[in-house]
Design an enzyme around this catalytic site. Sequence first.
Site, mmCIF file in Angstrom:
data_model
loop_
_atom_site.group_PDB
_atom_site.id
_atom_site.type_symbol
_atom_site.label_atom_id
_atom_site.label_comp_id
_atom_site.label_asym_id
_atom_site.label_seq_id
_atom_site.Cartn_x
_atom_site.Cartn_y
_atom_site.Cartn_z
ATOM 1 C CG ASN A 9 3.261 -9.840 -45.987
ATOM 2 O OD1 ASN A 9 4.042 -10.629 -46.523
ATOM 3 N ND2 ASN A 9 2.872 -8.708 -46.558
ATOM 4 C CD GLU A 165 -1.987 -4.972 -45.428
ATOM 5 O OE1 GLU A 165 -1.505 -5.378 -44.360
ATOM 6 O OE2 GLU A 165 -1.386 -5.049 -46.514
ATOM 7 N N GLY A 171 4.480 -0.207 -43.190
ATOM 8 C CA GLY A 171 5.920 -0.067 -43.019
ATOM 9 C C GLY A 171 6.374 1.331 -42.658
ATOM 10 C CB SER A 211 2.373 0.576 -38.596
ATOM 11 O OG SER A 211 3.181 1.013 -39.680
HETATM 12 P P1 PGA Z 1 3.680 -3.499 -41.773
HETATM 13 O O1 PGA Z 1 3.192 -4.242 -43.133
HETATM 14 O O2 PGA Z 1 3.012 -4.234 -40.632
HETATM 15 O O3 PGA Z 1 5.163 -3.655 -41.769
HETATM 16 O O4 PGA Z 1 3.222 -2.095 -41.864
HETATM 17 C C1 PGA Z 1 1.887 -4.703 -43.288
HETATM 18 C C2 PGA Z 1 1.742 -5.371 -44.637
HETATM 19 O O5 PGA Z 1 2.383 -4.929 -45.607
HETATM 20 O O6 PGA Z 1 0.976 -6.345 -44.779
#
Ligand code: PGA
Length: 247
Positions: A9, A165, A171, A211
Amino acid sequence: MRTPIIAGNWKMYKTMPEAVEACRRLEEMVEDSAAEVVVCAPFTTLSALSALGLAKVKIGAQNMYFAEEGAFTGEVSPLMLTDVGVQYVIIGHSERREIFGETDELVNKKVRAALEHELTPILCVGETLEQRKDGQTETLVDGQIRLAFSGVAPEAAPTVVVAYEPIWAIGTGETATAEQAEEVIATIRATLTQLYGAEIAEAIRIQYGGSVKPANISELMAKPNIDGALVGGASLKPEDFAAIVRY
Ligand code: PGA
């Protein structure tokens, strides 16, 4: 056997030349991987990415509206996505729900519209840190799944990819442990079993997202109910994303 699916993503990152370069490099590195590989890129890059005609790397959008056309300024329709060769679309990402106010009802309309247009929806669900602390995770995710699948016929259900998620892990660098992820993902499969029966629930792929990095993917993928990952930050660098795909 469920085919593992690793999706990136990219969020609101990458101009067209950057996106094209990243997808080309990624294709070279993941060509022989057994997993299904998807890059969900910004709208402005989708046409160019799908024109690359890559054999391995499939192209997805990060959102869409449910109507085919109409007076919906700024929106993009499922028809417009399939028209440029897009095959997947993320629906109900927590950033869409939190920043842009998307409700479970809207998410459901989008999931059904994606299926009607033969797009594979990557349906995101997950709880906030507060909800987890309050012990609401399972009830909340169960409700999100039931509402999102409402009106989805049993024949269409296995096309949907679910992404669990936890919002507190997106993030933040803070990954749910593989055990925490497996626990919630197993309850998602239990909800799907109640809705559609065991055979269909066993066919639906459920990803973990939040993450995910080259360092934690193997542990996650070793869990029986985890069928892939939705990767944000670490999908922006082709080398890192390829390392995740080749877990
Ligand atoms: P991240 O985001 O891997 O940066 O934590 C995952 C997402 O928002 O799909």
